[in-house]
Scaffold this motif. Structure first.
Motif, PDB file in Angstrom:
ATOM      1  N   GLU A 257       0.442  -1.356   0.632  1.00  0.00           N
ATOM      2  CA  GLU A 257       0.353  -0.523   0.119  1.00  0.00           C
ATOM      3  C   GLU A 257       0.837   1.191  -0.192  1.00  0.00           C
ATOM      4  O   GLU A 257       0.164   2.289  -1.137  1.00  0.00           O
ATOM      5  N   LYS A 258       1.842   0.887   0.492  1.00  0.00           N
ATOM      6  CA  LYS A 258       2.852   2.659   0.828  1.00  0.00           C
ATOM      7  C   LYS A 258       4.368   2.659   0.698  1.00  0.00           C
ATOM      8  O   LYS A 258       5.294   2.153   1.203  1.00  0.00           O
ATOM      9  N   PRO A 259       4.817   1.735  -0.903  1.00  0.00           N
ATOM     10  CA  PRO A 259       5.817   1.136  -1.666  1.00  0.00           C
ATOM     11  C   PRO A 259       6.994   1.792  -0.739  1.00  0.00           C
ATOM     12  O   PRO A 259       8.189   1.274  -0.589  1.00  0.00           O
ATOM     13  N   GLU A 260       6.982   3.544  -1.009  1.00  0.00           N
ATOM     14  CA  GLU A 260       7.483   4.261  -0.535  1.00  0.00           C
ATOM     15  C   GLU A 260       8.378   4.483  -0.214  1.00  0.00           C
ATOM     16  O   GLU A 260       9.338   5.011   0.771  1.00  0.00           O
ATOM     17  N   GLU A 261       7.836   3.768   1.523  1.00  0.00           N
ATOM     18  CA  GLU A 261       7.743   4.087   2.836  1.00  0.00           C
ATOM     19  C   GLU A 261       9.290   3.324   2.981  1.00  0.00           C
ATOM     20  O   GLU A 261       7.935   1.712   3.234  1.00  0.00           O
ATOM     21  N   ILE A 262       9.678   3.173   3.475  1.00  0.00           N
ATOM     22  CA  ILE A 262      10.552   1.397   4.078  1.00  0.00           C
ATOM     23  C   ILE A 262      10.630   1.825   5.034  1.00  0.00           C
ATOM     24  O   ILE A 262      11.576   3.018   6.707  1.00  0.00           O
ATOM     25  N   VAL A 263      10.425   0.300   5.923  1.00  0.00           N
ATOM     26  CA  VAL A 263      11.346   0.389   7.589  1.00  0.00           C
ATOM     27  C   VAL A 263      12.610  -0.564   7.421  1.00  0.00           C
ATOM     28  O   VAL A 263      13.162  -1.920   6.539  1.00  0.00           O
ATOM     29  N   VAL A 264      13.705  -0.359   7.648  1.00  0.00           N
ATOM     30  CA  VAL A 264      15.388  -1.047   7.459  1.00  0.00           C
ATOM     31  C   VAL A 264      14.939  -1.843   8.593  1.00  0.00           C
ATOM     32  O   VAL A 264      14.766  -1.495  10.080  1.00  0.00           O
ATOM     33  N   ILE A 265      16.055  -3.675   8.209  1.00  0.00           N
ATOM     34  CA  ILE A 265      16.354  -3.953   9.612  1.00  0.00           C
ATOM     35  C   ILE A 265      17.767  -3.943   9.247  1.00  0.00           C
ATOM     36  O   ILE A 265      18.351  -5.332   7.667  1.00  0.00           O
ATOM     37  N   SER A 266      18.186  -3.859  10.007  1.00  0.00           N
ATOM     38  CA  SER A 266      19.964  -3.957   9.461  1.00  0.00           C
ATOM     39  C   SER A 266      20.898  -4.811  10.699  1.00  0.00           C
ATOM     40  O   SER A 266      20.266  -5.410  12.233  1.00  0.00           O
ATOM     41  N   ALA A 267      22.001  -5.392  10.333  1.00  0.00           N
ATOM     42  CA  ALA A 267      22.868  -5.889  10.865  1.00  0.00           C
ATOM     43  C   ALA A 267      24.203  -5.484  10.447  1.00  0.00           C
ATOM     44  O   ALA A 267      24.181  -5.803   8.726  1.00  0.00           O
ATOM     45  N   HIS A 268      25.143  -6.401  10.802  1.00  0.00           N
ATOM     46  CA  HIS A 268      27.014  -6.049  10.068  1.00  0.00           C
ATOM     47  C   HIS A 268      26.594  -7.407   9.900  1.00  0.00           C
ATOM     48  O   HIS A 268      26.752  -8.357  11.073  1.00  0.00           O
TER      49      HIS A 268
ATOM     50  N   PRO B 170       3.740  -7.645   3.448  1.00  0.00           N
ATOM     51  CA  PRO B 170       3.868  -5.903   4.166  1.00  0.00           C
ATOM     52  C   PRO B 170       3.110  -4.493   3.699  1.00  0.00           C
ATOM     53  O   PRO B 170       3.413  -4.865   2.438  1.00  0.00           O
ATOM     54  N   LYS B 171       2.236  -3.542   4.478  1.00  0.00           N
ATOM     55  CA  LYS B 171       1.817  -2.251   3.767  1.00  0.00           C
ATOM     56  C   LYS B 171       2.983  -1.867   3.366  1.00  0.00           C
ATOM     57  O   LYS B 171       2.985  -1.051   2.266  1.00  0.00           O
ATOM     58  N   ARG B 172       3.916  -1.370   4.406  1.00  0.00           N
ATOM     59  CA  ARG B 172       5.139  -0.737   4.005  1.00  0.00           C
ATOM     60  C   ARG B 172       6.563  -1.660   3.544  1.00  0.00           C
ATOM     61  O   ARG B 172       5.981  -2.376   3.352  1.00  0.00           O
ATOM     62  N   SER B 173       7.025  -1.314   2.964  1.00  0.00           N
ATOM     63  CA  SER B 173       8.470  -1.501   1.995  1.00  0.00           C
ATOM     64  C   SER B 173       9.118  -1.895   3.589  1.00  0.00           C
ATOM     65  O   SER B 173       9.833  -1.418   4.244  1.00  0.00           O
ATOM     66  N   ILE B 174      10.184  -3.491   2.745  1.00  0.00           N
ATOM     67  CA  ILE B 174      10.994  -3.401   4.201  1.00  0.00           C
ATOM     68  C   ILE B 174      12.666  -3.455   2.849  1.00  0.00           C
ATOM     69  O   ILE B 174      12.479  -4.557   2.416  1.00  0.00           O
ATOM     70  N   LEU B 175      13.166  -3.469   4.080  1.00  0.00           N
ATOM     71  CA  LEU B 175      14.914  -4.038   3.118  1.00  0.00           C
ATOM     72  C   LEU B 175      15.638  -3.608   4.551  1.00  0.00           C
ATOM     73  O   LEU B 175      15.999  -3.767   5.804  1.00  0.00           O
ATOM     74  N   PHE B 176      16.160  -5.293   4.253  1.00  0.00           N
ATOM     75  CA  PHE B 176      17.109  -6.124   4.957  1.00  0.00           C
ATOM     76  C   PHE B 176      18.312  -5.577   3.992  1.00  0.00           C
ATOM     77  O   PHE B 176      19.125  -5.996   3.267  1.00  0.00           O
ATOM     78  N   LEU B 177      19.165  -4.885   5.608  1.00  0.00           N
ATOM     79  CA  LEU B 177      20.140  -4.549   5.434  1.00  0.00           C
ATOM     80  C   LEU B 177      21.531  -4.571   6.288  1.00  0.00           C
ATOM     81  O   LEU B 177      21.162  -5.531   7.446  1.00  0.00           O
TER      82      LEU B 177
END
Length: 341
Positions: free
Chosen positions: A123-134, A176-183
């Motif tokens: 629904e809101k692909p331009e909004e991004i939730v980032v989940i990160s780890a090194h 998900p309604k928003r996009s998820i970036l696995f970083l």
């Protein structure tokens, strides 16, 4: 003809009703199925590969780190989770020149890379939730491999499992309604290089980045919390009055860990708020939460091995991050940014 129109209309209404009936709450089947897919045995299987001796401690730009990157990328490929469409591969090169200029110890580096996997929002692909780890560690010293199982193999495999959980929901028609970036970022151990490079060269506009949930060491316990079901949470209310509340609600609705805020203070002597990759997002005004297990006896020692990980506790912490990300991705309104550094 008239019957066809009525039938079509009723079918459309039924479809809308079906979509509306999807329950994205923590009590709903969609969430519970995805949440339950995060399993201790799968975390263990992946960590025994990521923290194996043949990864040679995953030092920044090393052949061992590249082997770890190949494993992570193949994991995403097997799940049919792609890289961001703006990229031609999963790899965002972090040039040696960039790291060398930022080096605080006179070290020199080879080119390295961040790894980016992506699930597009419905629904809101331009909004991004980032989940990160090194996914880097400190390499090999005097012929001894520093495997970095907890630091940050535990965060690395947690992000992978969280991605699998979101993908399962998507496969069932409830992405998900928003996009998820696995970083998965590189160069953390030498100066937060990978996250700094991403923040300076974002694939998605930072103004569209809702939050960064950063995972750095969640597989062990420290002396102060031995044997307890806990996790340190750092920075969750530094920039947003929403994020800490969301994380606490997610915890109360799931595994009910002890949320320890000992280090949740920029003036803490350990300065942990400044010492992992979330900080490069926070500097840009993006709300962050850093999940951490504490400084234990094997921190930055060659004894940080996968057999010492508490895999049940690792699962519970990864599930908490997933539950927090689930709400961030699926709630009606984007969380507020109502505080300043």
């Amino acid at each position: 003809m008239r019957f066809y129109k009525i039938f079509t209309t009723l079918s459309f209404v039924a479809l809308l009703s079906s979509c509306a009936a999807v329950n994205y709450s923590y009590d709903g089947k969609v969430f519970k199925d995805a949440y339950s897919s995060i399993k201790s045995e799968e975390l263990k299987e992946n960590l025994y590969v990521i923290a194996a001796d043949d990864m040679e401690g995953r030092d920044t730009g090393s052949p061992g780190q590249k082997r770890a990157a190949d494993y992570i990328i193949n994991f995403y490929k097997n799940l049919n989770i792609s890289h961001p469409p703006e990229m031609s591969s999963y790899l965002q090169t972090v040039p040696a020149d960039y790291m060398n200029k930022k080096s605080r110890r006179g070290e020199t580096f080879n080119d390295s890379a961040n790894i980016l996997a992506f699930i597009k929002g419905r629904e809101k692909p331009e909004e991004i939730v980032v989940i990160s780890a090194h996914y880097d560690h400190v390499g090999t010293k005097n012929g001894v491999v520093y495997n970095g199982a907890d630091d940050d193999g535990s965060g690395t495999v947690a992000v992978m499992e969280i991605a699998e959980a979101f993908k399962q929901a998507e496969k069932e028609g409830h992405g998900p309604k928003r996009s998820i970036l696995f970083l998965h970022v590189t160069g953390e151990e030498h100066g937060l290089f990978g996250s700094s490079y991403y923040a300076d060269n974002p694939i998605f506009p930072l103004k569209n980045t809702v939050a960064d949930l950063n995972i750095d060491m969640i597989g062990r316990d420290d002396a102060d919390n031995r044997g307890q079901n806990y996790v340190y949470v750092i920075g969750s209310e530094m920039l947003s009055s929403d994020l800490k509340k969301i994380n606490e609600t997610a915890n109360a609705k799931t595994n009910q860990l002890i949320l320890n805020y000992k280090y949740d203070d920029p003036n803490d002597p350990q300065r942990l708020y400044y010492r992992s990759d979330h900080y490069n997002f926070a500097k840009k005004g993006i709300p962050v939460a850093f999940f951490f297990d504490g400084i234990h006896e094997d921190y930055h020692k060659p004894t940080d091995d996968p057999e010492k990980i508490n895999y049940v506790l690792l699962q519970k912490r990864a599930q908490l991050v997933f539950a927090t990300a689930w709400e961030l991705a699926n709630r009606k309104d984007r969380i507020v940014v109502d505080k300043k550094q």
